[in-house]
Design an enzyme around this catalytic site. Structure first.
Site, PDB file in Angstrom:
ATOM      1  N   ASN A 123       0.797  -1.231   0.000  1.00  0.00           N
ATOM      2  CA  ASN A 123       0.000   0.000   0.000  1.00  0.00           C
ATOM      3  C   ASN A 123       0.827   1.277   0.000  1.00  0.00           C
ATOM      4  O   ASN A 123       0.340   2.335  -0.408  1.00  0.00           O
ATOM      5  CB  ASN A 123      -0.925   0.018   1.225  1.00  0.00           C
ATOM      6  CG  ASN A 123      -2.062  -0.970   1.090  1.00  0.00           C
ATOM      7  OD1 ASN A 123      -2.375  -1.408  -0.015  1.00  0.00           O
ATOM      8  ND2 ASN A 123      -2.672  -1.329   2.198  1.00  0.00           N
ATOM      9  N   LYS A 175       8.397 -16.905 -34.723  1.00  0.00           N
ATOM     10  CA  LYS A 175       7.520 -15.851 -35.232  1.00  0.00           C
ATOM     11  C   LYS A 175       6.751 -16.378 -36.446  1.00  0.00           C
ATOM     12  O   LYS A 175       7.244 -17.241 -37.148  1.00  0.00           O
ATOM     13  CB  LYS A 175       8.342 -14.615 -35.621  1.00  0.00           C
ATOM     14  CG  LYS A 175       9.263 -14.078 -34.530  1.00  0.00           C
ATOM     15  CD  LYS A 175       8.495 -13.448 -33.395  1.00  0.00           C
ATOM     16  CE  LYS A 175       9.458 -12.843 -32.360  1.00  0.00           C
ATOM     17  NZ  LYS A 175       8.752 -12.191 -31.250  1.00  0.00           N
ATOM     18  N   LYS A 177       4.409 -14.558 -33.673  1.00  0.00           N
ATOM     19  CA  LYS A 177       4.203 -15.023 -32.309  1.00  0.00           C
ATOM     20  C   LYS A 177       2.844 -15.676 -32.118  1.00  0.00           C
ATOM     21  O   LYS A 177       2.678 -16.516 -31.236  1.00  0.00           O
ATOM     22  CB  LYS A 177       4.385 -13.873 -31.319  1.00  0.00           C
ATOM     23  CG  LYS A 177       3.429 -12.705 -31.517  1.00  0.00           C
ATOM     24  CD  LYS A 177       3.564 -11.672 -30.407  1.00  0.00           C
ATOM     25  CE  LYS A 177       4.907 -10.989 -30.422  1.00  0.00           C
ATOM     26  NZ  LYS A 177       5.014  -9.967 -29.336  1.00  0.00           N
ATOM     27  N   ASP A 203       6.795 -17.763 -27.822  1.00  0.00           N
ATOM     28  CA  ASP A 203       6.606 -16.380 -27.429  1.00  0.00           C
ATOM     29  C   ASP A 203       5.806 -16.349 -26.135  1.00  0.00           C
ATOM     30  O   ASP A 203       5.007 -17.245 -25.855  1.00  0.00           O
ATOM     31  CB  ASP A 203       5.886 -15.602 -28.529  1.00  0.00           C
ATOM     32  CG  ASP A 203       6.085 -14.113 -28.379  1.00  0.00           C
ATOM     33  OD1 ASP A 203       5.328 -13.505 -27.609  1.00  0.00           O
ATOM     34  OD2 ASP A 203       6.994 -13.564 -29.009  1.00  0.00           O
ATOM     35  N   HIS A 294      10.344 -15.620 -18.682  1.00  0.00           N
ATOM     36  CA  HIS A 294      10.108 -14.390 -19.438  1.00  0.00           C
ATOM     37  C   HIS A 294       9.559 -13.338 -18.485  1.00  0.00           C
ATOM     38  O   HIS A 294       8.855 -13.652 -17.530  1.00  0.00           O
ATOM     39  CB  HIS A 294       9.130 -14.623 -20.592  1.00  0.00           C
ATOM     40  CG  HIS A 294       9.165 -13.513 -21.597  1.00  0.00           C
ATOM     41  ND1 HIS A 294       8.494 -12.322 -21.414  1.00  0.00           N
ATOM     42  CD2 HIS A 294       9.808 -13.393 -22.781  1.00  0.00           C
ATOM     43  CE1 HIS A 294       8.727 -11.527 -22.441  1.00  0.00           C
ATOM     44  NE2 HIS A 294       9.524 -12.146 -23.279  1.00  0.00           N
ATOM     45  N   SER A 379      17.560 -10.504 -25.748  1.00  0.00           N
ATOM     46  CA  SER A 379      16.571 -10.768 -26.793  1.00  0.00           C
ATOM     47  C   SER A 379      15.820  -9.495 -27.115  1.00  0.00           C
ATOM     48  O   SER A 379      15.464  -8.731 -26.217  1.00  0.00           O
ATOM     49  CB  SER A 379      15.589 -11.854 -26.316  1.00  0.00           C
ATOM     50  OG  SER A 379      14.582 -12.087 -27.270  1.00  0.00           O
TER      51      SER A 379
END
Length: 475
Positions: A123, A175, A177, A203, A294, A379
């Protein structure tokens, strides 16, 4: 309540709004080896003294609340309270300060990043007396870090599992993705791994969508792994994203990956949450799976200089929660990352003992007491011309991940992988021969391209590609 009890409870109690400085600002406090130390960049509201603001941060992130309460007398606040023990102005900034806060270890549950963050960055970040607040760094004492699982395996064990030494590892995010069928996805994985990459990657957006359900993807990827391994004689991996809507579903996917013989799974640790991440890390350690992490959503938290949490804190939290790889930015690619700051938290991920170094944003000396290290993953917007700089910046213990820089090759996926493998081996050889990658990098790539038509074609395609923007987060 008896009159006697009422009289005893009322002794020393004075209702009213607290002046935080009286209790929580303690400039004479000497920190203990077991304290968790925090450095906050704070911007008080106009008219709020920095001592009051720092004390408020210490109070609201530990035992304090806005008013005096009866139950304060039922515990030892001196034992449990956070203490703002130092405040220093930020050079070049008006009304901005670094507040140093010490927290006693007993405030936190053992082995729980979730509880640690709920307290320290809870908080207090919405506190009205502060215009902005950013957690810049944490010192995790050995007494606390030893309660965490840490990386499931760590850098050396991963090297031994893969039987790959002396160079950065190479990866590629598949890709586009989103939108590929599972079979076409597996084909792309096979072509990249056959061409010389060590890893391919789901991805972070890829979970289990209508165009490609997770089980189908896992099956076709496993076929690609085994086929490429048989043809190259190398151990290969694909980061199978186990992230899911529930912990139970996440673990089910990890179990299936293990049953297929996959060596590594993946998790989006910020969107998935630290509790889920630690649960997955325990499973991976117990079952021999590497864990790739990731950091999707990190820039929402860490990119603004004055408010949020610096990524070095998120990196430390990940090392404790558990992960063998984590994305760190590239310095030279399309994503945010200043060199000194990036290398600061890369060292915090990999090394066992890191000295305080304010020039790299490291506010505290950190001793990980032999907790395994995490491989940084570079990356985002990188290609073969970046290889010398990446090798020089990140060194051998890293993963260099080229998505578009592999799949965008004019001759196809496998030639794109060949180009990257030739480039990294040329850079490593040149470095080992004593050449300076920072000044001779382009010449090294040009020389290698004479013997590799795949690399020559990649050099031609990406010779004009640059991402030259100033970093938002600087020292």
């Amino acid at each position: 309540m008896s009159p006697q009890t009422e009289t005893k409870a009322g002794v020393g109690f004075k209702a009213g709004v607290k002046d935080y400085r009286l209790t929580y600002f303690t400039p004479d406090y000497e920190t203990k080896d077991t304290d968790i130390l925090a450095a906050f960049r704070m911007t008080p509201q106009p008219g709020v003294p920095p001592e009051e603001a720092g004390a408020a941060v210490a109070a609201e992130s530990s035992t304090g609340t806005w008013t005096t309460v009866w139950t304060d007398g039922l515990t030892s606040l001196d034992r449990y309270k956070g203490r703002c023990y130092n405040i220093e102005p930020v050079a070049g900034e008006d009304n901005q300060f670094i507040a140093y806060v010490a927290y006693p270890l007993d405030l936190f549950e053992e082995g729980s990043v979730t509880n640690l963050f709920t307290s320290i960055v809870g908080n207090v970040f919405g506190f009205k007396a502060l215009r902005a607040l950013r957690l810049e760094d944490l010192r995790i004492p050995p007494a606390y870090s030893k309660t965490f699982i840490g990386p499931p395996h760590g850098i050396q064990v991963e090297r031994d599992k893969l039987n790959k030494y002396g160079r950065p590892l190479l990866g590629c995010t598949i890709k586009p993705k989103l939108g590929l069928s599972a079979k076409n996805y597996g084909r792309a994985v096979y072509e990249c791994l056959r061409g010389g990459l060590d890893f391919t990657k789901d991805d972070e957006n890829v979970n289990s969508q209508p165009f490609m359900r997770w089980r189908d993807r896992f099956l076709f990827v496993a076929e690609a792994l085994f086929k490429s391994q048989a043809e190259t004689g190398e151990i290969k991996g694909h980061y199978l994203n186990a992230t899911a809507g529930t912990c139970e579903e996440m673990l089910k996917r990890a179990v299936f990956a293990r049953e297929l013989g996959a060596p590594i799974v993946m998790h989006d640790y910020l969107t998935g949450g630290f509790t889920a991440n630690t649960s997955l890390a325990f499973y991976c350690r117990d079952n021999g799976l590497l864990l790739h992490i990731h950091r999707a959503m990190h820039a929402v938290i860490d990119r603004q200089k004055n408010h949020g949490i610096h990524f070095r804190v998120l990196a430390k939290a990940l090392r404790m929660s558990g992960g063998d790889h984590i994305h760190t930015g590239t310095v030279v690619g399309k994503l945010e990352g200043e060199r000194d700051l990036t290398l600061g938290f890369v060292d915090l991920l990999r090394d066992d003992f890191i000295e305080k170094d304010r020039s790299r944003g490291i506010y505290f000396t950190q001793d990980w007491v032999s907790m395994p290290g995490v491989l940084p993953v570079a990356s985002g917007g990188i290609h073969v011309w970046h290889m010398p700089a990446l090798t020089e910046i990140f060194g051998d213990d890293s993963v260099l991940q080229f998505g578009g820089g592999t799949l965008g090759h004019p001759w196809g996926n496998a030639p794109g992988a060949v180009a990257n493998r030739v480039a990294v081996e040329a850079c490593v050889q040149a470095r080992n021969e004593g050449r300076d990658l920072a000044t001779e990098g382009n010449d090294i790539i040009r020389e290698a391209a004479k013997w590799s038509p795949e690399l020559a074609a990649a050099c031609e395609v990406w010779k004009e590609i640059k991402f030259e923007y100033e970093a938002m987060d600087t020292l």
